[in-house]
Motif scaffolding. Structure first.
Motif, short mmCIF file in Angstrom:
data_model
loop_
_atom_site.label_atom_id
_atom_site.label_comp_id
_atom_site.label_asym_id
_atom_site.label_seq_id
_atom_site.Cartn_x
_atom_site.Cartn_y
_atom_site.Cartn_z
N LYS A 20 1.18 -1.38 0.26
CA LYS A 20 0.17 0.37 -0.21
C LYS A 20 0.80 1.44 0.01
O LYS A 20 1.94 0.77 0.45
CB LYS A 20 -0.88 0.65 0.91
CG LYS A 20 -1.85 -1.28 0.98
CD LYS A 20 -2.87 -1.16 2.28
CE LYS A 20 -4.20 -2.18 2.15
NZ LYS A 20 -4.88 -2.24 3.45
N TYR A 60 -12.40 -2.40 -3.78
CA TYR A 60 -13.23 -1.98 -2.54
C TYR A 60 -14.78 -2.00 -2.17
O TYR A 60 -14.69 -2.26 -0.74
CB TYR A 60 -12.46 -1.13 -1.38
CG TYR A 60 -11.05 -1.72 -0.43
CD1 TYR A 60 -10.46 -3.11 -0.01
CD2 TYR A 60 -9.87 -0.92 -1.02
CE1 TYR A 60 -9.47 -2.79 0.01
CE2 TYR A 60 -8.64 -0.76 -0.63
CZ TYR A 60 -8.40 -2.00 -0.24
OH TYR A 60 -6.88 -2.87 0.72
N HIS A 63 -16.12 -3.00 0.79
CA HIS A 63 -16.28 -2.45 1.39
C HIS A 63 -17.54 -1.17 1.88
O HIS A 63 -17.36 0.10 2.82
CB HIS A 63 -14.89 -2.02 2.89
CG HIS A 63 -14.62 -3.44 2.86
ND1 HIS A 63 -14.92 -4.00 3.63
CD2 HIS A 63 -13.24 -3.92 2.74
CE1 HIS A 63 -13.79 -5.08 3.91
NE2 HIS A 63 -12.66 -5.02 3.39
N PHE A 68 -15.49 3.18 7.28
CA PHE A 68 -13.72 3.97 6.75
C PHE A 68 -13.95 3.81 5.49
O PHE A 68 -12.40 4.50 4.96
CB PHE A 68 -13.44 2.48 6.85
CG PHE A 68 -13.35 1.31 7.11
CD1 PHE A 68 -12.52 0.96 6.15
CD2 PHE A 68 -13.84 0.72 7.77
CE1 PHE A 68 -13.35 -0.55 5.51
CE2 PHE A 68 -14.20 -0.82 7.57
CZ PHE A 68 -13.29 -1.48 6.38
N LEU A 72 -10.03 4.75 3.11
CA LEU A 72 -9.53 3.88 2.81
C LEU A 72 -9.34 4.40 1.15
O LEU A 72 -7.92 3.92 0.48
CB LEU A 72 -10.12 2.95 3.56
CG LEU A 72 -9.88 1.52 1.74
CD1 LEU A 72 -8.35 0.96 2.71
CD2 LEU A 72 -11.12 0.21 2.62
N ARG A 96 -1.76 -14.15 4.03
CA ARG A 96 -2.51 -13.75 5.40
C ARG A 96 -1.46 -13.84 6.37
O ARG A 96 -1.37 -13.15 7.30
CB ARG A 96 -3.65 -14.40 5.28
CG ARG A 96 -4.53 -13.72 4.48
CD ARG A 96 -5.13 -12.85 3.78
NE ARG A 96 -5.37 -12.37 5.23
CZ ARG A 96 -6.23 -10.79 5.42
NH1 ARG A 96 -6.43 -10.58 4.21
NH2 ARG A 96 -6.86 -10.69 6.45
N THR A 102 -5.09 -6.92 10.64
CA THR A 102 -5.51 -5.70 10.25
C THR A 102 -4.94 -4.60 10.94
O THR A 102 -4.48 -3.54 10.05
CB THR A 102 -7.36 -5.66 10.01
OG1 THR A 102 -7.24 -6.80 9.46
CG2 THR A 102 -7.62 -4.44 9.17
N ARG A 113 2.52 -6.21 9.24
CA ARG A 113 2.21 -5.26 9.55
C ARG A 113 2.12 -4.75 10.72
O ARG A 113 2.72 -3.82 11.40
CB ARG A 113 0.55 -5.63 9.09
CG ARG A 113 0.32 -4.97 8.34
CD ARG A 113 -1.46 -5.90 7.94
NE ARG A 113 -2.51 -5.34 7.22
CZ ARG A 113 -3.51 -6.25 6.55
NH1 ARG A 113 -3.66 -7.17 7.28
NH2 ARG A 113 -4.04 -5.63 5.83
N ILE A 120 -4.56 1.09 11.79
CA ILE A 120 -5.50 0.04 11.22
C ILE A 120 -5.32 0.59 9.37
O ILE A 120 -5.74 -0.12 8.50
CB ILE A 120 -6.71 0.31 12.02
CG1 ILE A 120 -7.54 -1.34 11.20
CG2 ILE A 120 -7.59 0.87 11.96
CD1 ILE A 120 -8.53 -1.77 12.92
N ASP A 121 -5.59 1.93 9.20
CA ASP A 121 -6.21 2.63 8.08
C ASP A 121 -4.55 2.48 7.14
O ASP A 121 -4.38 2.39 5.90
CB ASP A 121 -6.46 4.16 7.58
CG ASP A 121 -7.11 4.46 9.52
OD1 ASP A 121 -8.28 4.77 9.26
OD2 ASP A 121 -5.80 4.14 10.27
N1 UDP Z 1 -10.06 -0.88 7.29
C1 UDP Z 1 -9.88 0.69 8.23
N2 UDP Z 1 -10.26 0.95 8.98
C2 UDP Z 1 -10.52 -0.49 9.61
C3 UDP Z 1 -11.11 -1.30 9.46
C4 UDP Z 1 -10.04 -1.65 7.77
O1 UDP Z 1 -8.85 1.62 7.30
O2 UDP Z 1 -11.75 0.19 10.99
C5 UDP Z 1 -9.09 -0.93 6.25
C6 UDP Z 1 -7.14 -1.07 6.32
O3 UDP Z 1 -6.95 -1.00 5.59
C7 UDP Z 1 -7.95 -2.73 5.92
C8 UDP Z 1 -9.22 -2.62 4.99
O4 UDP Z 1 -9.73 -1.37 5.40
O5 UDP Z 1 -6.73 -3.43 5.71
C9 UDP Z 1 -9.83 -3.90 4.27
O6 UDP Z 1 -10.12 -4.43 5.57
P1 UDP Z 1 -10.54 -5.69 5.73
O7 UDP Z 1 -11.59 -6.02 7.20
O8 UDP Z 1 -10.56 -6.35 4.64
O9 UDP Z 1 -8.58 -6.31 6.49
P2 UDP Z 1 -8.19 -6.77 5.46
O10 UDP Z 1 -8.13 -8.24 4.76
O11 UDP Z 1 -6.89 -6.11 5.31
O12 UDP Z 1 -6.51 -7.30 7.29
#
Ligand code: UDP
Length: 150
Positions: A20, A60, A63, A68, A72, A96, A102, A113, A120-121
Protein backbone atom coordinates in the motif's frame (compact mmCIF):
# COMPACT_ATOMS: atom_id res chain seq x y z
CA UNK A 1 -8.46 -15.71 9.21
CA UNK A 2 -7.36 -18.69 11.36
CA UNK A 3 -5.34 -21.57 9.99
CA UNK A 4 -7.28 -24.82 9.92
CA UNK A 5 -5.95 -27.35 12.50
CA UNK A 6 -5.39 -29.97 9.86
CA UNK A 7 -4.64 -29.12 6.30
CA UNK A 8 -5.58 -32.15 4.23
CA UNK A 9 -3.08 -31.54 1.45
CA UNK A 10 -0.89 -28.81 0.15
CA UNK A 11 -2.02 -26.82 -2.84
CA UNK A 12 -0.14 -24.53 -5.15
CA UNK A 13 -2.15 -21.32 -5.20
CA UNK A 14 -1.88 -17.79 -6.53
CA UNK A 15 -2.96 -14.76 -4.57
CA UNK A 16 -2.99 -10.98 -4.96
CA UNK A 17 -0.77 -8.86 -2.74
CA UNK A 18 -0.70 -5.07 -2.66
CA UNK A 19 2.02 -3.07 -0.99
CA UNK A 20 0.00 0.00 0.00
CA UNK A 21 1.01 3.69 -0.40
CA UNK A 22 2.37 4.00 3.15
CA UNK A 23 4.87 1.16 2.67
CA UNK A 24 5.82 2.30 -0.84
CA UNK A 25 6.48 5.80 0.58
CA UNK A 26 8.66 4.25 3.33
CA UNK A 27 10.81 2.63 0.63
CA UNK A 28 10.30 -0.90 1.97
CA UNK A 29 8.97 -2.67 -1.17
CA UNK A 30 12.14 -4.77 -1.28
CA UNK A 31 12.03 -5.72 2.39
CA UNK A 32 8.40 -6.80 2.11
CA UNK A 33 8.93 -8.79 -1.12
CA UNK A 34 11.91 -10.41 0.59
CA UNK A 35 9.62 -11.77 3.30
CA UNK A 36 7.40 -13.38 0.69
CA UNK A 37 10.40 -14.91 -1.03
CA UNK A 38 11.93 -16.17 2.21
CA UNK A 39 8.63 -17.87 3.02
CA UNK A 40 8.74 -19.70 -0.30
CA UNK A 41 6.31 -17.53 -2.24
CA UNK A 42 7.27 -16.59 -5.77
CA UNK A 43 6.41 -13.28 -7.47
CA UNK A 44 4.89 -14.30 -10.83
CA UNK A 45 3.65 -10.81 -11.84
CA UNK A 46 4.22 -7.33 -10.42
CA UNK A 47 3.96 -3.65 -11.20
CA UNK A 48 3.98 -0.26 -9.53
CA UNK A 49 0.78 1.59 -10.30
CA UNK A 50 -1.26 4.61 -9.27
CA UNK A 51 -4.92 3.72 -8.63
CA UNK A 52 -7.63 6.11 -9.78
CA UNK A 53 -10.48 6.83 -7.37
CA UNK A 54 -12.84 4.74 -9.51
CA UNK A 55 -10.44 1.77 -9.47
CA UNK A 56 -9.94 1.94 -5.70
CA UNK A 57 -13.71 2.17 -5.16
CA UNK A 58 -14.25 -0.83 -7.43
CA UNK A 59 -11.48 -2.87 -5.80
CA UNK A 60 -12.87 -2.24 -2.29
CA UNK A 61 -16.57 -2.32 -3.34
CA UNK A 62 -17.23 -5.00 -0.70
CA UNK A 63 -16.52 -2.34 1.96
CA UNK A 64 -18.57 0.46 0.32
CA UNK A 65 -21.12 0.58 3.18
CA UNK A 66 -18.47 0.68 5.92
CA UNK A 67 -17.78 3.97 7.76
CA UNK A 68 -14.09 3.82 6.81
CA UNK A 69 -14.73 3.42 3.05
CA UNK A 70 -14.01 7.00 1.95
CA UNK A 71 -10.85 7.25 4.06
CA UNK A 72 -9.71 3.86 2.74
CA UNK A 73 -10.17 4.98 -0.88
CA UNK A 74 -8.46 8.33 -0.18
CA UNK A 75 -5.53 6.45 1.35
CA UNK A 76 -5.25 3.90 -1.46
CA UNK A 77 -4.99 6.69 -4.06
CA UNK A 78 -2.62 8.86 -2.00
CA UNK A 79 0.43 7.44 -3.79
CA UNK A 80 1.61 4.52 -5.89
CA UNK A 81 0.96 0.93 -4.86
CA UNK A 82 2.96 -2.18 -5.75
CA UNK A 83 0.64 -4.97 -6.93
CA UNK A 84 1.86 -8.54 -7.22
CA UNK A 85 0.67 -12.07 -7.85
CA UNK A 86 2.31 -14.46 -5.39
CA UNK A 87 2.47 -18.18 -6.06
CA UNK A 88 3.25 -21.06 -3.75
CA UNK A 89 1.96 -23.77 -1.46
CA UNK A 90 -1.13 -22.48 0.32
CA UNK A 91 -0.19 -19.00 -0.90
CA UNK A 92 -3.43 -17.34 0.22
CA UNK A 93 -3.15 -18.36 3.87
CA UNK A 94 0.63 -18.08 3.91
CA UNK A 95 0.42 -14.48 2.69
CA UNK A 96 -2.24 -13.66 5.29
CA UNK A 97 -0.01 -15.15 8.02
CA UNK A 98 2.98 -13.13 6.84
CA UNK A 99 0.84 -9.94 6.78
CA UNK A 100 -0.50 -10.22 10.34
CA UNK A 101 -3.72 -8.81 11.75
CA UNK A 102 -5.48 -5.84 10.08
CA UNK A 103 -4.67 -3.65 13.10
CA UNK A 104 -0.86 -3.55 13.44
CA UNK A 105 -1.23 -3.14 17.22
CA UNK A 106 -2.78 -6.60 17.26
CA UNK A 107 -0.48 -8.12 14.65
CA UNK A 108 1.89 -10.86 15.80
CA UNK A 109 5.56 -9.96 16.27
CA UNK A 110 7.59 -10.42 13.11
CA UNK A 111 4.64 -9.96 10.74
CA UNK A 112 4.74 -7.36 7.97
CA UNK A 113 2.07 -5.21 9.59
CA UNK A 114 3.71 -5.39 13.04
CA UNK A 115 7.00 -4.26 11.53
CA UNK A 116 5.97 -1.77 8.81
CA UNK A 117 2.40 -0.51 9.47
CA UNK A 118 1.46 2.58 11.46
CA UNK A 119 -2.29 2.16 11.97
CA UNK A 120 -5.36 0.14 11.01
CA UNK A 121 -5.89 2.47 8.01
CA UNK A 122 -2.29 2.71 6.86
CA UNK A 123 -1.48 -0.95 7.30
CA UNK A 124 1.19 -1.58 4.64
CA UNK A 125 -0.28 -4.53 2.74
CA UNK A 126 -3.40 -6.09 1.27
CA UNK A 127 -3.80 -9.81 0.60
CA UNK A 128 -6.65 -11.83 -0.85
CA UNK A 129 -8.49 -13.67 1.91
CA UNK A 130 -9.93 -16.70 0.06
CA UNK A 131 -9.67 -18.53 -3.29
CA UNK A 132 -12.77 -16.73 -4.64
CA UNK A 133 -11.41 -13.27 -3.79
CA UNK A 134 -7.96 -14.21 -5.07
CA UNK A 135 -9.50 -15.06 -8.46
CA UNK A 136 -11.38 -11.75 -8.64
CA UNK A 137 -8.47 -9.66 -7.35
CA UNK A 138 -5.81 -11.24 -9.56
CA UNK A 139 -8.08 -10.69 -12.59
CA UNK A 140 -8.65 -7.08 -11.48
CA UNK A 141 -4.98 -6.16 -11.89
CA UNK A 142 -3.65 -8.91 -14.14
CA UNK A 143 -6.40 -10.04 -16.54
CA UNK A 144 -3.85 -11.97 -18.58
CA UNK A 145 -2.74 -14.12 -15.60
CA UNK A 146 -4.48 -17.40 -14.81
CA UNK A 147 -5.09 -17.53 -11.05
CA UNK A 148 -4.65 -21.31 -11.17
CA UNK A 149 -1.28 -21.00 -12.89
CA UNK A 150 -2.26 -23.08 -15.89
N1 UDP B 1 -9.78 -0.65 7.38
C1 UDP B 1 -9.80 0.58 7.98
N2 UDP B 1 -10.44 0.71 9.18
C2 UDP B 1 -11.06 -0.33 9.80
C3 UDP B 1 -11.03 -1.59 9.17
C4 UDP B 1 -10.38 -1.71 7.96
O1 UDP B 1 -9.24 1.54 7.45
O2 UDP B 1 -11.62 -0.15 10.89
C5 UDP B 1 -9.10 -0.78 6.08
C6 UDP B 1 -7.71 -1.39 6.25
O3 UDP B 1 -6.84 -0.74 5.33
C7 UDP B 1 -7.94 -2.82 5.83
C8 UDP B 1 -9.00 -2.66 4.75
O4 UDP B 1 -9.83 -1.63 5.21
O5 UDP B 1 -6.75 -3.42 5.40
C9 UDP B 1 -9.82 -3.89 4.46
O6 UDP B 1 -10.36 -4.37 5.68
P1 UDP B 1 -10.40 -5.93 6.02
O7 UDP B 1 -11.23 -6.10 7.25
O8 UDP B 1 -10.77 -6.69 4.79
O9 UDP B 1 -8.88 -6.24 6.46
P2 UDP B 1 -7.67 -7.00 5.76
O10 UDP B 1 -8.25 -8.15 4.96
O11 UDP B 1 -6.96 -6.00 4.89
O12 UDP B 1 -6.82 -7.46 6.90
Amino acid sequence: MKKPEFSSMSTIERTLSIIKPDAVAKNVIGQIVSRFEQAGLKVVAARLTQLSRAEAERFYAVHSARPFFKDLVDFMISGPVFVQVLEGENAILKNRDLMGATDPKKAEKGTIRADFADSIDANAVHGSDAPETAAVEVAFFFPQIDVHGR
